[in-house]
Design a protein around this motif. Structure first.
Motif, short mmCIF file in Angstrom:
data_model
loop_
_atom_site.label_atom_id
_atom_site.label_comp_id
_atom_site.label_asym_id
_atom_site.label_seq_id
_atom_site.Cartn_x
_atom_site.Cartn_y
_atom_site.Cartn_z
N ARG A 159 -14.51 10.64 -19.73
CA ARG A 159 -15.25 9.62 -18.84
C ARG A 159 -15.79 10.27 -17.65
O ARG A 159 -17.21 9.97 -17.09
CB ARG A 159 -13.93 8.94 -18.00
N GLU A 203 -9.26 8.55 -10.23
CA GLU A 203 -9.51 7.91 -11.52
C GLU A 203 -9.25 6.42 -11.50
O GLU A 203 -9.96 5.50 -12.37
CB GLU A 203 -8.83 8.59 -13.00
N GLN A 204 -8.72 5.95 -10.65
CA GLN A 204 -8.56 4.46 -10.25
C GLN A 204 -10.06 3.96 -9.77
O GLN A 204 -10.07 2.74 -9.69
CB GLN A 204 -7.44 4.19 -9.43
N LEU A 205 -10.69 4.96 -9.10
CA LEU A 205 -12.00 4.33 -8.71
C LEU A 205 -13.02 3.59 -9.79
O LEU A 205 -12.79 4.45 -10.91
CB LEU A 205 -12.54 5.30 -7.87
N SER A 206 -13.93 2.87 -9.37
CA SER A 206 -14.46 2.25 -10.35
C SER A 206 -15.60 3.31 -10.72
O SER A 206 -15.97 4.15 -9.80
CB SER A 206 -15.14 1.01 -9.81
N ASN A 207 -16.30 3.17 -11.75
CA ASN A 207 -17.49 3.92 -12.12
C ASN A 207 -18.62 4.08 -11.03
O ASN A 207 -18.98 5.09 -10.54
CB ASN A 207 -18.19 3.48 -13.51
N TYR A 213 0.99 -1.01 0.01
CA TYR A 213 0.04 0.04 0.00
C TYR A 213 0.92 1.46 0.11
O TYR A 213 1.53 1.53 0.89
CB TYR A 213 -0.88 -0.08 1.25
N THR A 214 0.84 2.13 -1.01
CA THR A 214 1.53 3.29 -1.08
C THR A 214 1.08 4.42 -0.43
O THR A 214 1.76 5.47 0.03
CB THR A 214 1.68 3.63 -2.55
N THR A 247 -1.39 6.48 -0.93
CA THR A 247 -1.93 7.43 -2.31
C THR A 247 -2.86 6.67 -3.32
O THR A 247 -2.52 5.43 -3.66
CB THR A 247 -1.11 8.19 -2.84
N MET A 248 -3.83 7.19 -3.72
CA MET A 248 -4.68 6.48 -5.03
C MET A 248 -4.89 7.92 -5.75
O MET A 248 -5.68 8.85 -5.30
CB MET A 248 -5.79 5.99 -3.99
N ASN A 249 -5.12 7.71 -7.01
CA ASN A 249 -5.52 8.55 -8.03
C ASN A 249 -7.14 8.35 -8.21
O ASN A 249 -7.54 7.17 -8.21
CB ASN A 249 -4.90 8.08 -9.38
#
Length: 590
Positions: free
Chosen positions: A39, A10-14, A3-4, A6-8
């Motif tokens: 998107r 845009e990596q989350l699901s629709n 686990y870094t 951080t999360m972008n």
């Protein structure tokens, strides 16, 4: 997988992003994500197709930006639209409708909700747009205060009834006279769900309403006291759900129910009545064989405690307790040699709860085998609590978990906080204080209430000692309120006892209230203070101010002076005039 941290985004699901969008206001959603990429544009369109576009409580600049830049691109995807002319967004609906092509692009619009209209001219503009609303299935006019001419009322109601696909209609009018509401003289075969508030229908009006809406299935309305033994001339076989408010439940009203053989749900709010459990039981068996849901709320006077116990016992038969499991709770107390009785079914399903007692010995009984059943009142979102230190053992156990609006009189007893175990859902607080109560106690209790909230954004100061109104900002800590709608003029501004002078306005602007306030209602005696308030409150979105002169020799502007000044700086509307006052509503360009 490491686990870094951080999360972008845009990596989350629709699916997850669409769920997050539901927690954002329409304006924030468009400002943050629209035109970011294709998107997110598609996700935003999907969101508005499912949830609609809400223009309530929006700053003026954002409203203008969305109307000019975003609506041309997304209007044909919007299925629901909500507009409001309340004090947060004065004249919003009128501005929106001023464009003759306002609804041309809304080709998929199925739901339209309009709030707080107070101008007949705005309603006339609305009617002109009905030709472009042919796909509407849901239409709401909520909390409208308009002085109607009979001809205009008939024209408006008939145009609503002509909407070809309308199935759900909610009309909430505050007419000057009850007769100002005109029953449509045309038939709507599409309307199935009808909710009409603040209009009390007499027998003839209700009769005509059923004839003009022949396929109605669900009705919420108020009716006048029906004459005893009044007979309805026809059966209303389409209706399956009825919710009525009636002050006096007569045999004429009962005869109305007899003509609804397919009724499956009946909900009543009533006062005086001649029904008890035995009479209801026989009536339901004889005339309402399909009834599955029966709920009521009754408030009436009894002569003796023996009579109260007889009423309670009439609901203890197998019909109530075993066959249907319809339980009741009765709350009563003696006042002025009469017994005030509050009787309701369990579970309690109404959105409000009013609690007031009249002496130190209130009584409570329930037909539940265990008195502790149904003590969680989860349906009420509004609580009116108007007692002080009197004790009631029932309130040691009842809990309200979903109260969003609270009206309370200070001083309140410790029981209030026991029946409200959580205030994190409270968004609106309307508080008053008795004139004979020590001001320090009142301030301490108000501070204590506010400190326990986390979502409160509306504070209305009702009946309160006028001598300390102007000092409230110095004594009340509102650090827990991030968005504040402050009303310091309600109830009393006609009495001229809440006027803020220049020094008091300056003190208000130095307080934490000024930093957090988004909507303010206030009375001032100096026109120059209005500019100071607007410039001194960094988050202010709307202002309603009553301007009244402090002394008889003060300069008081003429109507022409006011209009000239109003149009010089801000987006303002000139509203009602009281003798010796001018009232102005501002929609701040922020």
């Amino acid at each position: 997988m490491e686990y870094t941290g951080t999360m972008n985004l845009e990596q989350l699901s629709n699916e997850l992003l669409l769920n997050l969008f539901e927690y954002l206001q329409s304006v924030h959603l468009l400002r943050a994500f629209y035109q970011l990429n294709s998107r997110f544009n598609g996700l935003i369109i999907t969101h508005f197709q499912n949830h609609g576009l809400d223009f309530q409580s929006i700053p003026k600049n954002d409203f203008n930006t969305i109307c000019q830049q975003n609506l041309p691109l997304i209007a044909d995807h919007i299925t629901a639209l909500r507009l409001s002319d309340d004090d947060d967004t004065p004249e919003e609906i009128d501005i929106f409708l001023s464009n003759p092509r306002a609804f041309h692009r809304f080709t998929q619009l199925k739901s339209l909700s309009l709030y707080h209209i107070s101008s007949i001219e705005t309603l006339k503009k609305l009617v002109k747009h009905f030709a472009h609303l042919q796909h509407l299935t849901h239409f709401d006019l909520i909390d409208c205060h308009v002085v109607f001419q009979h001809k205009t009322s008939r024209y408006l109601i008939n145009r609503i009834w002509r909407l070809p696909k309308l199935t759900h209609c909610h009309l909430d009018f505050h007419f000057q006279y009850n007769s100002d509401f005109t029953i449509p003289n045309i038939r709507s075969k599409s309307i199935e769900h009808l909710w009409i508030e603040n209009i009390v229908f007499a027998f003839n009006g209700l009769n005509r309403l059923f004839r003009s809406t022949p396929n109605i299935r669900h009705l919420i309305a108020s009716i006048d006291q029906m004459p005893e033994n009044q007979q309805f001339p026809f059966f209303i076989e389409s209706i399956s759900s009825l919710r009525l408010i009636v002050d006096h439940l007569t045999s004429g009203t009962i005869n109305l129910f007899k003509n609804m053989p397919n009724l499956t749900s009946l909900i009543l709010q009533t006062g005086k009545h001649n029904m008890n459990g035995h009479r209801w039981e026989q009536f339901i068996i004889d005339y309402l064989p399909k009834l599955k849901i029966f709920r009521f709320w009754m408030f009436f006077i009894a002569d003796t405690e023996e009579e109260v116990n007889e009423i309670i016992d009439s609901y203890r038969t197998p019909f109530w307790l075993i066959h249907h499991q319809w339980f009741i709770r009765c709350h009563w107390a003696l006042t002025d040699d009469k017994i005030m009785v509050y009787l309701h079914t369990l579970p309690y399903i109404f959105s409000f709860y009013t609690y007031a007692i009249w002496n130190s010995n209130p009584r409570t009984k329930s037909t539940c085998s265990d008195e502790n059943n149904y003590l969680c009142y989860n349906h009420p979102t509004k609580l009116i609590y108007s007692r002080s230190s009197l004790y009631d053992s029932l309130l040691d156990h009842i809990c309200f978990h979903n109260i969003r609006r609270l009206e309370v009189s200070i001083p309140y007893s410790a029981q209030l906080l026991s029946i409200l175990p959580r205030l994190d859902r409270l968004i609106s607080l309307d508080v008053d204080s008795k004139s004979d109560i020590d001001a320090n106690i009142a301030l301490l209790q108000l501070n204590d209430l506010i400190s326990k909230t986390s979502r409160l954004h509306s504070l209305t100061i009702g009946h309160w000692d006028a001598s300390i109104i102007q000092d409230l900002p110095l004594h009340i800590n509102i650090s827990s309120i991030h968005r504040l709608r402050l009303d310091l003029q309600s109830y009393h501004y006609l009495k001229r006892d809440r006027c803020f002078n220049s020094e008091q306005c300056t003190a208000l602007l130095r307080s934490s209230w000024a930093k957090q306030c988004e909507v303010l209602q206030i009375v001032v005696n100096d026109r120059s203070m209005i500019d100071d308030i607007i410039n001194g409150m960094p988050h202010l979105k709307a202002l309603k101010v009553v301007l009244q002169p402090g002394r008889s020799d003060d300069y008081f502007p003429t109507r022409e002076d006011m209009i000239t000044w109003m149009t010089s700086n801000y987006s303002r509307t000139y509203t009602e005039n009281l003798d010796g006052t001018e009232t102005i509503r501002f929609w701040i360009r922020k």
